[in-house]
Design an enzyme around this catalytic site. Structure first.
Site, short mmCIF file in Angstrom:
data_model
loop_
_atom_site.label_atom_id
_atom_site.label_comp_id
_atom_site.label_asym_id
_atom_site.label_seq_id
_atom_site.Cartn_x
_atom_site.Cartn_y
_atom_site.Cartn_z
CG HIS A 54 -1.94 -1.18 1.07
ND1 HIS A 54 -2.87 -0.92 0.39
CD2 HIS A 54 -2.08 -2.13 1.95
CE1 HIS A 54 -3.94 -2.07 0.56
NE2 HIS A 54 -3.28 -2.67 1.37
CB CYS B 232 -2.36 3.66 -4.54
SG CYS B 232 -3.58 2.52 -4.11
#
Lengths: 539, 528
Positions: A377, A419
């Site tokens: 992440h 991301c």
């Protein structure tokens, strides 16, 4: 000439001209040292300077004394220091010559860095070096300058200087003079040169060959005395023509080993897909021939043997569950709490703790191609490790620069699936790094295939579509990075993949996937099978 | 790019050679021995225990020889030489052994990863130990490098039976997972890997679908021999609730021909008399209600073994009822954490199932952040008559903890009355950890390594672990469950708030006051 009247010839320096054909587009001239001296026809008075410097008096004796004491280190250091001092003395003499003695550049003010990058006016090539490979020119030099009497530096029968740590040079003042390498000397050139010099072809060949041997000897010394290597390289690189040669040498496509660093930074069961991402990359590089010993696999959690996994000992990246990524044979090098930012940076830069076992070290060299894959992440300029700490893009960029300075890689392929992944390589500045990210700044990366049995998503889209391409690739594949990147489809991936090529020297169309995903392997076959369980008699 | 394929061919080629030359070599020399044994035991609750036992021994390697390791794994031999290890035990365990249902465990086990090493005596034993755990962590893909000084102990009573001089070190990682990556290197150390013999059944996909798994290795090195023993015990469900099931269905693979270098290759089946075993065993022994069937794989090829319940056991509950007389181990121990909030206690219950008094050694290493109070130690025993009385330990050894340095170690020698239940209790306060000392999943709590009760098993005792030789005194260790302690956990976003707040205050107030104190304020009159 003997004096300013320029009537009586005191001695003649001979030169060799570059002959090897240059690029057709190139406007470079075919140089010879005599180009930097005014021709006598012009009537302009010109000069050649010469320098002979030594820091070697007594060095051999001192080194011999250390060697007798079995202190090889000090012996090497003494010799290396003397070499450096002689070079430094030459640098100083040359400067004094430019500013005062000869005075052709009285207003020069250069710092050490400028000196090393030869910003001064003129050049100081030495006989036996690329601009004039003929060692025999030294005899002329010694004769003209009375060098033996003035300094005590003698020429040996093989035209080497004694004592060892000595430097000699011819000094040219012409503002446009530059270092060059004569390069390949042809036969007719040697015949002509011998005729001009009034000597035999054999003699010329001997003294020219000396140049090659000398270069080899120097190389061996440089490798032996490793601590002086950097200085030596810096100077060699500073010498115009040589610099080009070194660059060409480094640019050639000859990596000798492949490494892969695969990192999943996510802990907890719901991040199953990140482990599946890393495991599918692990299977891919392993299938393409990179051995486990050259793969560093970092998994922040164990999903294969997690009590929530209804298929114990497995990791799947597709609901069809045809391929178990965990398999029977897997080596996880860093797992669980070991996957930290600190360990990752230590691994890359090689600054691991004393007892760290081999499988937790990235034992690369300047001929290693490294594939680094990270998943987890992240956000703008950071990637979370274990959901508790972050690595930022500056950290990785600095680590890579440090790797470059420590000669820990030849080329790096950095792939990141997270991301805003493209921000992670935006700060890179180390050379020869090709980076690919799953999504641009402000964009998320999305998961793929929600599995109803496992209960979570099993892979990320960017990684999945990369793998889809890799299914058609094997060890002998001629696919290039451009082919891979050409398949990227932002609509399917739901994010915009990014590629950063400005630091990468080669063209993507000429960079094979196997340069990073395959392994260079050297196999030696023994003529006889080797018996196991039989103790050899001779031990 | 064709080269890698060649490499594969070469590897296969040399494997075939390796597989058939050594037996000839061994015929002439007894330098190295290898035996492989599998015990299949049907447990009282219908589950099955598979216990693999591989033993190698050979002459002690000399430093100079490059060819000293034929069968013994070279990496293990080198590690033991490098770090001066005379004895080494390493075990990875998942799942609890339920002795009430399954009887005597096949070997000592405690959930997590355990390393015990006997190191050469010397001032640098701690450095050797650190090197050893790191090396093992590399070999077995485990986080054994986390066995730092904080979880290392030097037991004095609990392992005394294995003491042979030198420095004994014990390290335990109760949170270590066991998965395929630990089994892969373990299998690679076998001379035939998982290619032949009973090892062919080592299928990670079935092994990790289990109730209990313990993967272990033990090294014993003396002046002239090196013994290396690899054991794996696993408790799995039977493949189907039919009357009959096959070993190949249980393991997902069939037995293979014995490893050519093995001097013994056998399968032992321990099943109730009511279970028929096919094919016919080479020999059978009756022991109480169970029958032991022995298969010698070197005498004949056995691919599969089929177990069939006789008609009367169609109903599993009947089987369960008849299997109740599973021998119970002499000593059982369980431990739990009591209390809540910032303090608590540790309570261990040790049961003596024998009709004679048993002398046991109790060992518990408590991490420094559970600040243990030795004076609160309380030992009470309840005898068979229901009478409870205080039990005075024969010996107490207590090493207090050092913050971030070493754990508190409590060792007791207790004489347990016959058929008794002994409760051992002590209190602790919970310490505060630094912000950075919490693991990434801090809210999960901290796993405390199991306590260990060790005793000496009488030769006459029939409830023996498989690792014990029949008819001899045997040292047995019993591990309690690990415990989970929750420590005060900070709000991990808090430091950020505190830092920003403090900095603002510093900037506003300190700056002003500093200016006021150091500057001289004067009214300027504009120059005329």
């Amino acid at each position: 000439y003997a004096d300013e009247s320029r009537t009586e010839e005191a001695g003649v320096y001979y030169g060799l001209r570059q002959q090897a054909e240059k690029d057709k587009e190139s406007s470079e001239a075919y140089l010879c040292l005599s180009d930097f001296i005014a021709p006598s026809a012009t009537g302009i008075p010109d000069y050649i300077g010469s320098i002979a410097a030594s820091a070697g008096f007594g060095v051999d004796e001192l080194a011999a004394k250390y060697e007798a004491d079995n202190d090889d280190y000090s012996a090497i250091m003494v010799k290396a220091l003397a070499d450096r001092l002689a070079e430094a003395l030459t640098e100083k003499l040359h400067q004094d010559m430019r500013r005062e003695m000869w005075g052709f550049a009285p207003n020069e003010s250069l710092d050490t860095q400028d000196l090393l990058s030869i910003k001064y006016q003129g050049i100081r090539p030495a006989p036996g070096y690329p601009s004039q490979p003929d060692h025999a020119e030294k005899t002329t030099m010694w004769k003209l300058g009375n060098i033996t009497e003035a300094t005590g530096i003698e020429l040996t029968d093989s035209l080497m200087m004694h004592p060892g740590a000595s430097v000699c040079a011819l000094v040219f003042a012409h503002p446009k003079s530059s270092y060059f390498a004569v390069g390949k000397v042809t036969n007719e050139q040697i015949v002509d040169y011998a005729a001009r010099k009034g000597t035999t072809v054999d003699a010329v060949e001997t003294w020219l060959r000396m140049h090659v041997i000398r270069a080899l000897v120097r190389l061996a010394i440089a490798v032996f005395a490793a601590h002086t290597l950097c200085v030596g390289l810096a100077q060699a690189a500073g010498a115009g023509g040589t610099k080009k040669k070194i660059e060409q040498f480094l640019d050639t496509d000859n990596h000798t080993n492949n490494w892969a660093v695969l990192v999943c930074t996510s802990r907890f069961w719901f991040n199953y897909r990140h482990i599946a991402n890393a495991m599918s990359m692990y299977r891919t590089v392993k299938r393409m021939g990179i051995p486990d010993s050259h793969i560093i696999l970092m998994l922040a959690d164990d999903v294969a043997c997690n009590p929530r996994n209804c298929y114990p000992g497995t990791v799947f990246d597709h609901p069809q569950k045809t391929t178990d990524l965990y398999g029977d044979n897997v080596e996880v090098d860093y797992r669980g709490y070991e996957v930290t930012v600190e360990n990752f940076i230590r691994l890359l830069t090689g600054r691991v703790e004393q007892h760290t076992p081999r499988n937790k070290r990235l034992l690369t060299d300047d001929k290693s191609n490294i594939f680094i894959y990270m998943t987890g992440h992240g956000g703008e300029d950071f990637l979370k490790f274990q959901d508790s700490e972050e690595i930022n893009s500056y950290d990785i960029a600095d680590a890579m620069q440090q790797m470059w300075e420590k000669q820990r890689y030849r080329e790096i392929l950095f792939v990141i699936d997270t991301c805003q992944a493209n921000t992670m390589f935006s700060k890179f500045y180390a050379p020869n790094v090709l980076s690919i990210g799953s999504s641009k700044k402000g964009e998320n990366s999305y998961s793929h295939f929600h599995d109803r049995d496992i209960g979570v998503s099993v892979i990320d889209r960017f990684t999945y579509y990369n793998l889809e391409f890799f299914e058609s690739v094997d060890m002998s594949s001629k696919h290039t990075m451009a082919d891979l990147i050409g398949t990227y489809n932002a609509t399917l991936m739901h994010s915009t993949p990014g590629v950063r090529t400005d630091l990468f020297a080669r063209k993507l169309e000429k960079t094979y996937l196997t340069d990073f995903f395959g392994a260079v392997q050297e196999v030696e076959l023994t003529p006889e099978p080797f018996p196991i369980g039989q103790r050899q008699e001779s031990t | 790019m064709r080269i890698p394929r060649l490499a594969v061919l070469a590897a296969c080629g040399s494997f075939v050679v390796a597989a058939d030359t050594p037996s000839k070599a061994l015929a002439g020399t007894t330098a190295e021995m290898f035996s492989e044994d599998l015990t299949i035991a049907m447990l009282a609750d219908g589950r099955v225990l598979l216990h693999f036992d591989f033993e190698m021994h050979g002459p002690q390697a000399t430093n100079s020889s490059l060819h000293s390791y034929g069968l013994l794994p070279r990496q293990i031999g080198e590690i033991s030489q490098r770090y001066g290890v005379s004895e080494l035990q390493l075990a990875f365990t998942q799942g609890t052994w339920r002795e009430a249902r399954w009887g005597v465990p096949p070997a000592a086990q405690g959930i997590g990863a355990e390393v015990i090493a006997q190191l050469a005596d010397g001032a640098d034993a701690d450095a050797q130990w650190s090197g050893l755990t790191n090396a093992l962590s590399g070999v077995f893909c485990a986080s054994l490098n986390f066995v730092g000084t904080e979880s290392t102990t030097s037991p004095r009573l609990a392992f005394s039976h294995s003491q042979r001089g030198g420095a004994l070190r014990h390290g335990f990682l109760p949170r270590e997972n066991v998965c395929t990556e630990n089994l892969t290197p373990w299998i690679k150390q076998l001379p035939c890997q998982a290619q032949s013999g009973v090892a062919a059944l080592l299928n990670p996909h079935r092994l990790f679908n289990m109730h209990f798994l313990s993967v272990a290795m033990a090294l014993n090195s003396d002046a002239d021999t090196l013994r290396y023993r690899q054991t794996l015990s696993v408790v799995v469900d039977t493949p189907a609730y039919d009357r009959s099931w096959a070993l190949s269905a249980l393991a997902g693979r069939a037995l293979a021909a014995p490893c050519p270098v093995a001097t013994r290759s056998s399968v032992r089946v321990v099943a109730p008399a009511a279970v028929q075993v096919a094919p016919q065993a080479d020999s059978t022994h009756n022991a109480g209600t169970s029958v032991t069937h022995l298969f010698d794989l070197q005498r004949r090829r056995v691919d599969d073994i089929v177990f069939t319940f006789s008609a009367e056991f169609d109903d599993k509950t009947k089987y369960w009822a008849t299997a109740k007389d599973t021998p119970v181990p002499a000593i059982a121990a369980h431990r739990h954490i009591t209390g809540h909030g910032s303090s608590g206690g540790i309570e261990t219950v040790i049961t003596n199932h024998r009709d004679v008094p048993m002398t046991v050694a109790y060992f518990d290493a408590v991490p420094w952040y559970l600040r243990m109070y030795a004076h609160t130690l309380f030992v009470h025993a309840t005898g068979a008559d229901g009478h409870t009385s205080q039990l005075t330990p024969n010996q107490i050894m207590f090493t207090p903890a050092v913050d971030r340095g070493r754990p508190a170690v409590l060792e007791l020698e207790l004489e347990l009355p016959p058929q008794s239940r002994t409760v051992l209790r002590y209190d602790f306060d919970k310490g505060f950890l630094k912000y950075s000392e919490h693991p990434p999943d801090a809210n999960r709590g901290f796993t405390i390594a199991p306590a260990i009760v060790s005793y000496s098993l009488a030769p006459s005792d029939t409830a023996r672990p498989l690792s014990c030789t029949p008819g001899a005194t045997c040292a047995v260790r019993v591990y309690t469950e690990p415990a989970l302690a929750s420590l005060p956990t900070p709000d991990f976003s808090m430091p950020y708030n505190v830092i920003t707040f403090t900095c603002t205050i510093l900037a506003l107030f300190f700056g002003r006051i500093f200016n006021l104190l150091t500057r001289d304020f004067a009214v300027l009159t504009p120059a005329k």
